[in-house]
Design a protein around this motif. Structure first.
Motif, PDB file in Angstrom:
ATOM      1  N   ALA B  22       0.828  -1.201   0.000  1.00  0.00           N
ATOM      2  CA  ALA B  22       0.000   0.000   0.000  1.00  0.00           C
ATOM      3  C   ALA B  22       0.865   1.255   0.000  1.00  0.00           C
ATOM      4  O   ALA B  22       0.598   2.216  -0.728  1.00  0.00           O
ATOM      5  CB  ALA B  22      -0.929  -0.004   1.217  1.00  0.00           C
ATOM      6  N   GLN B  25       2.370   1.800  -3.407  1.00  0.00           N
ATOM      7  CA  GLN B  25       1.371   2.351  -4.327  1.00  0.00           C
ATOM      8  C   GLN B  25       1.175   3.840  -4.102  1.00  0.00           C
ATOM      9  O   GLN B  25       1.066   4.616  -5.052  1.00  0.00           O
ATOM     10  CB  GLN B  25       0.024   1.641  -4.126  1.00  0.00           C
ATOM     11  N   ASP B  26       1.139   4.225  -2.830  1.00  0.00           N
ATOM     12  CA  ASP B  26       0.896   5.636  -2.533  1.00  0.00           C
ATOM     13  C   ASP B  26       2.078   6.513  -2.927  1.00  0.00           C
ATOM     14  O   ASP B  26       1.897   7.633  -3.389  1.00  0.00           O
ATOM     15  CB  ASP B  26       0.562   5.817  -1.046  1.00  0.00           C
ATOM     16  N   LYS B  40       2.415   9.971   7.807  1.00  0.00           N
ATOM     17  CA  LYS B  40       2.244  10.026   9.250  1.00  0.00           C
ATOM     18  C   LYS B  40       2.358   8.617   9.796  1.00  0.00           C
ATOM     19  O   LYS B  40       2.230   7.652   9.054  1.00  0.00           O
ATOM     20  CB  LYS B  40       0.845  10.587   9.580  1.00  0.00           C
ATOM     21  N   GLU B  42       3.091   6.156  13.800  1.00  0.00           N
ATOM     22  CA  GLU B  42       3.701   6.093  15.129  1.00  0.00           C
ATOM     23  C   GLU B  42       5.197   6.371  15.019  1.00  0.00           C
ATOM     24  O   GLU B  42       5.809   6.005  14.012  1.00  0.00           O
ATOM     25  CB  GLU B  42       3.552   4.673  15.689  1.00  0.00           C
ATOM     26  N   PRO B  43       5.803   6.954  16.064  1.00  0.00           N
ATOM     27  CA  PRO B  43       7.253   7.127  16.031  1.00  0.00           C
ATOM     28  C   PRO B  43       7.915   5.762  15.854  1.00  0.00           C
ATOM     29  O   PRO B  43       7.441   4.773  16.401  1.00  0.00           O
ATOM     30  CB  PRO B  43       7.572   7.705  17.411  1.00  0.00           C
ATOM     31  N   ASN B 167       4.692  13.853  12.873  1.00  0.00           N
ATOM     32  CA  ASN B 167       4.455  13.014  14.045  1.00  0.00           C
ATOM     33  C   ASN B 167       3.121  13.321  14.685  1.00  0.00           C
ATOM     34  O   ASN B 167       2.850  12.891  15.792  1.00  0.00           O
ATOM     35  CB  ASN B 167       5.560  13.239  15.074  1.00  0.00           C
ATOM     36  N   ALA B 168       2.319  14.141  14.029  1.00  0.00           N
ATOM     37  CA  ALA B 168       1.008  14.489  14.551  1.00  0.00           C
ATOM     38  C   ALA B 168       1.093  15.213  15.879  1.00  0.00           C
ATOM     39  O   ALA B 168       0.243  15.058  16.735  1.00  0.00           O
ATOM     40  CB  ALA B 168       0.122  13.253  14.693  1.00  0.00           C
ATOM     41  N   CYS B 180      -2.028  17.387  -0.497  1.00  0.00           N
ATOM     42  CA  CYS B 180      -1.095  16.276  -0.324  1.00  0.00           C
ATOM     43  C   CYS B 180      -1.753  14.949  -0.656  1.00  0.00           C
ATOM     44  O   CYS B 180      -2.960  14.805  -0.622  1.00  0.00           O
ATOM     45  CB  CYS B 180      -0.621  16.200   1.126  1.00  0.00           C
ATOM     46  N   VAL B 181      -0.912  13.987  -0.974  1.00  0.00           N
ATOM     47  CA  VAL B 181      -1.332  12.589  -0.953  1.00  0.00           C
ATOM     48  C   VAL B 181      -0.942  12.098   0.432  1.00  0.00           C
ATOM     49  O   VAL B 181       0.172  12.336   0.885  1.00  0.00           O
ATOM     50  CB  VAL B 181      -0.617  11.792  -2.054  1.00  0.00           C
ATOM     51  N   PHE B 182      -1.878  11.433   1.100  1.00  0.00           N
ATOM     52  CA  PHE B 182      -1.656  11.117   2.504  1.00  0.00           C
ATOM     53  C   PHE B 182      -1.470   9.615   2.704  1.00  0.00           C
ATOM     54  O   PHE B 182      -2.198   8.814   2.134  1.00  0.00           O
ATOM     55  CB  PHE B 182      -2.847  11.610   3.323  1.00  0.00           C
ATOM     56  N   HIS B 183      -0.479   9.265   3.490  1.00  0.00           N
ATOM     57  CA  HIS B 183      -0.360   7.857   3.858  1.00  0.00           C
ATOM     58  C   HIS B 183      -0.059   7.731   5.345  1.00  0.00           C
ATOM     59  O   HIS B 183       0.845   8.372   5.859  1.00  0.00           O
ATOM     60  CB  HIS B 183       0.734   7.144   3.064  1.00  0.00           C
ATOM     61  N   TYR B 184      -0.837   6.902   6.021  1.00  0.00           N
ATOM     62  CA  TYR B 184      -0.579   6.624   7.427  1.00  0.00           C
ATOM     63  C   TYR B 184       0.119   5.275   7.499  1.00  0.00           C
ATOM     64  O   TYR B 184      -0.430   4.265   7.058  1.00  0.00           O
ATOM     65  CB  TYR B 184      -1.897   6.595   8.207  1.00  0.00           C
ATOM     66  N   SER B 186       0.740   2.235   9.079  1.00  0.00           N
ATOM     67  CA  SER B 186       0.221   1.515  10.239  1.00  0.00           C
ATOM     68  C   SER B 186       1.312   0.564  10.722  1.00  0.00           C
ATOM     69  O   SER B 186       2.264   0.268  10.011  1.00  0.00           O
ATOM     70  CB  SER B 186      -1.061   0.762   9.898  1.00  0.00           C
ATOM     71  N   PHE B 187       1.145   0.117  11.951  1.00  0.00           N
ATOM     72  CA  PHE B 187       2.202  -0.682  12.538  1.00  0.00           C
ATOM     73  C   PHE B 187       2.338  -1.986  11.763  1.00  0.00           C
ATOM     74  O   PHE B 187       1.343  -2.608  11.423  1.00  0.00           O
ATOM     75  CB  PHE B 187       1.914  -0.941  14.020  1.00  0.00           C
TER      76      PHE B 187
END
Lengths: 385, 279
Positions: B22, B25-26, B40, B42-43, B167-168, B180-184, B186-187
């Motif tokens: 993912a 792709q982003d 964005k 988690e640290p 880091n929010a 922006c194109v946004f990607h989070y 995830s762990f």
């Protein structure tokens, strides 16, 4: 179909507009989005701009494209065949053979298969079962497969329906860090910090000084906000203790207050507020009101839920016979002394119809102790009077 | 810009940096759409490393702009050293009539002026003032900025691939997010985590790897942790385990060197309490 997605997102209160729409169209035109899987990831990247809305995206995606997933009742009917996966490898050849099928074909065959199949099949290449190369089942390896239940290579729909981002929703989840982020809203900058070089002033003074350098300094900008946090440590707050402690930790760790003070109270504020809830050491509430100027921002945290007499009569737990001021009167005195006060209630707003809650709400603006509620509360606190 | 771009899928992840499909792709979507990619997470989930991996994979130089709490948008464009100029004019050491000599390009300015395409990393954008991202809007949109002192406009010769991490710590303004194109990130799940660990420890015995990762996810799953351990803590912990020669069987009974995983005393206490209760 894509417009449906946009409006489904808007119904989920995700702020998407023409700019996002444009980006999605551009992504389709560029060929970045080619199938349902890439629509799921790339669509999310261009339309959704915070992980707090990922769950809303999953819901909207499932709503618009739910036809692409097997209906839940079928899932239920065949789940029992799929409960235990069968170990056993599949050759790369077989995997390659299976890739040629489109989603439409796969779906059609899935329906036919369901009608023909009446018993459990594992490790086979045709029927719905586990560990096989059939496009249907779980734990299998067909790249175009429909995942009926369980783990393995996940499809977009399985991801969307899995709703793994539920915990990131901003209207429910809060940890210390999120509290801290929210608390940063609470600031008013003023020039009273350490000295820094004032460039414009230096140039002006140097010119006035016939070219001889004359440095000018001014105080840097600093947050002026002083925060008073008053927390209910009463018995009915026990279920919320962890949440309140996180808020407290966040407020305490945030180093951007000009001043920060906190006290505890039991159900309602009376003659004394406590600095230590275990030893009942405290200070007279009167002194707090006298020492702190009206600019202090006051945040009460409590469920505001108590026996009506605790609010209408004075004293509460400390009743020593010398009670003159009732609980609600104390709360009113806070309201009149300070310019801005808020009450954060960890209970769900559905339970706010309790008598004492209503009475307190009439004095202090009340917000739920969620991330959204806190944000609204802080916005209220910094609004000029 | 409107013709289809057949080579859009350019970033594949590198040997040293494992990504989820993912995220790949982003990244490619952001490159194709010519928009900044906002990352964005988690640290410790490798947000900053992503830019390095993208630059390495695309074979482009990486320019990094580390944002601090005092950073202003103009710092990234250029800096006009007025104090130096005042000083030079006072002592007459240099020709002060040429303002150009006192203008230095910032990181973003250098990315725009570069003769070849570059990857521009704006690291930890949320550290700066709340208004900071808004001040960058125009520059990121038009890929140009104006130098007032010279009355000149610096325009990007090649549109850089812009990667922004957050880091929010602060919320970013909506107008900025829109572009922006946004990607989070995830762990990572277990399978991805095993791959990541193998990159750092190619020779790690499988038994130790598996039991360490199992224990790691157990610790992460403990309720009430103030700071959940992340990938970088796991890597540190494994390093200590390998150095300390801890065998895999030992991990089944004990949690040695817990301090490498948990950085807060309270968290260590929480985990030990849970263990004492046999969880």
């Amino acid at each position: 179909m894509f417009l449906d997605l946009l409006y489904a997102l808007r119904r989920q209160r995700v702020p998407v507009g023409p700019i996002e729409w444009d980006a999605l169209c551009e992504a389709l035109r560029q060929g970045v989005i080619q199938d349902l899987d890439s629509l799921y990831t790339v669509g999310r990247a261009v339309l959704v701009k915070t992980e707090g809305h990922y769950d809303a995206w999953d819901l909207a995606f499932a709503e618009v494209f739910h036809d692409a997933a097997p209906p839940p009742e079928i899932k239920e009917a065949i789940r029992k065949w799929l409960e235990e996966p069968v170990p056993g490898g599949i050759s790369e050849d077989q995997v390659a053979q299976m890739t040629g099928m489109s989603l439409e074909e796969v779906k059609k065959r899935f329906q036919e298969m369901l009608e023909r199949q009446t018993e459990r099949h594992d490790g086979g290449s045709r029927f719905i079962g586990t560990g096989g190369t059939s496009p249907f089942g779980t734990g299998g390896r067909n790249p175009m497969g429909i995942q009926v239940a369980g783990g393995g290579g996940r499809t977009a729909m399985a991801l969307a329906e899995g709703r793994q981002f539920r915990n990131y929703r901003t209207d429910v989840a809060i940890d210390v860090r999120q509290f801290r982020v929210a608390l940063r809203r609470l600031r008013r900058l003023a020039r009273e910090g350490d000295l820094e070089l004032d460039l414009d002033g230096t140039v002006r003074r140097t010119a006035d000084n016939a070219g001889d350098i004359d440095l000018d300094f001014r105080p840097s900008r600093r947050n002026r906000v002083r925060l008073l946090l008053l927390m209910d440590a009463g018995g009915s707050m026990a279920p919320h203790a962890e949440l309140v402690s996180r808020l407290f930790t966040a407020a305490h760790q945030s180093d951007h207050w000009k001043e920060f003070r906190y006290y505890f109270f039991h159900n309602c504020v009376y003659r004394k507020v406590y600095t230590d809830i275990e030893t009942y050491r405290g200070v007279p509430t009167e002194d707090v009101l006298r020492e702190l100027s009206p600019e202090w921002k006051v945040v009460f945290v409590g469920d505001a839920c108590m026996a009506p007499w605790e609010l209408a009569a004075g004293g509460g737990y400390e009743g020593d016979g010398r009670v003159h001021v009732t609980g609600i009167d104390w709360l009113r005195r806070f309201r009149t002394h300070f310019r801005r006060t808020v009450w954060l209630n960890p209970d769900d707003p559905r339970f706010w119809n309790h008598t004492t809650v209503a009475a307190i709400r009439a004095v202090h603006p009340m917000f739920p102790l969620t991330l959204d509620g806190l944000t609204q509360a802080l916005r209220h606190l910094v609004r000029p009077v | 810009m409107n013709e289809a771009n057949p080579s859009f899928e350019r970033f594949r992840g590198t040997a040293r940096y494992i990504t989820s499909p993912a995220l790949r792709q982003d990244v490619n979507a952001a490159i194709a759409l010519r928009r900044p990619l906002l990352v964005k997470g988690e640290p410790g989930t490798g947000k900053t490393l992503l830019a390095r991996a993208v630059a390495e994979d695309l074979g482009l130089p990486l320019l990094t702009w580390h944002v601090k709490s005092t950073t202003k948008a103009v710092d990234g464009m250029y800096h006009y050293d007025v104090v130096q100029r005042l000083n030079d004019s006072r002592f007459g050491d240099r020709d002060v009539s040429d303002i150009r000599a006192y203008i230095r390009l910032g990181v973003m300015g250098r990315a725009f002026a570069s003769e070849e395409p570059v990857v521009l990393l704006i690291d930890e954008i949320d550290k700066a003032d709340l208004e900071f991202p808004n001040d960058l809007l125009r520059e990121l949109d038009e890929m140009s900025f104006h130098v007032h002192e010279l009355d000149e406009t610096v325009t990007a010769k090649h549109r850089p691939v812009v990667i922004i991490t957050s880091n929010a710590e602060k919320e970013l303004p909506d107008a900025f997010l829109r572009r922006c194109v946004f990607h989070y990130i995830s762990f990572p799940d277990r399978a991805l985590m095993e791959e990541i660990v193998k990159v750092h420890f190619p020779d790690l015995p499988q038994a130790l790897l598996e039991s360490a990762i199992t224990r790691f996810y157990e610790v992460r799953g403990v309720d009430g942790l103030r700071k959940k351990p992340s990938t970088s803590e796991l890597v540190d912990w494994l390093f200590v385990l390998v150095r300390g020669g801890v065998p895999a069987q030992e991990l089944a009974r004990n949690l040695p060197f817990l301090g490498a995983l948990l950085k807060q005393e309270q968290d260590v206490a929480t985990v030990q309490r849970r263990r004492a209760r046999g969880l």
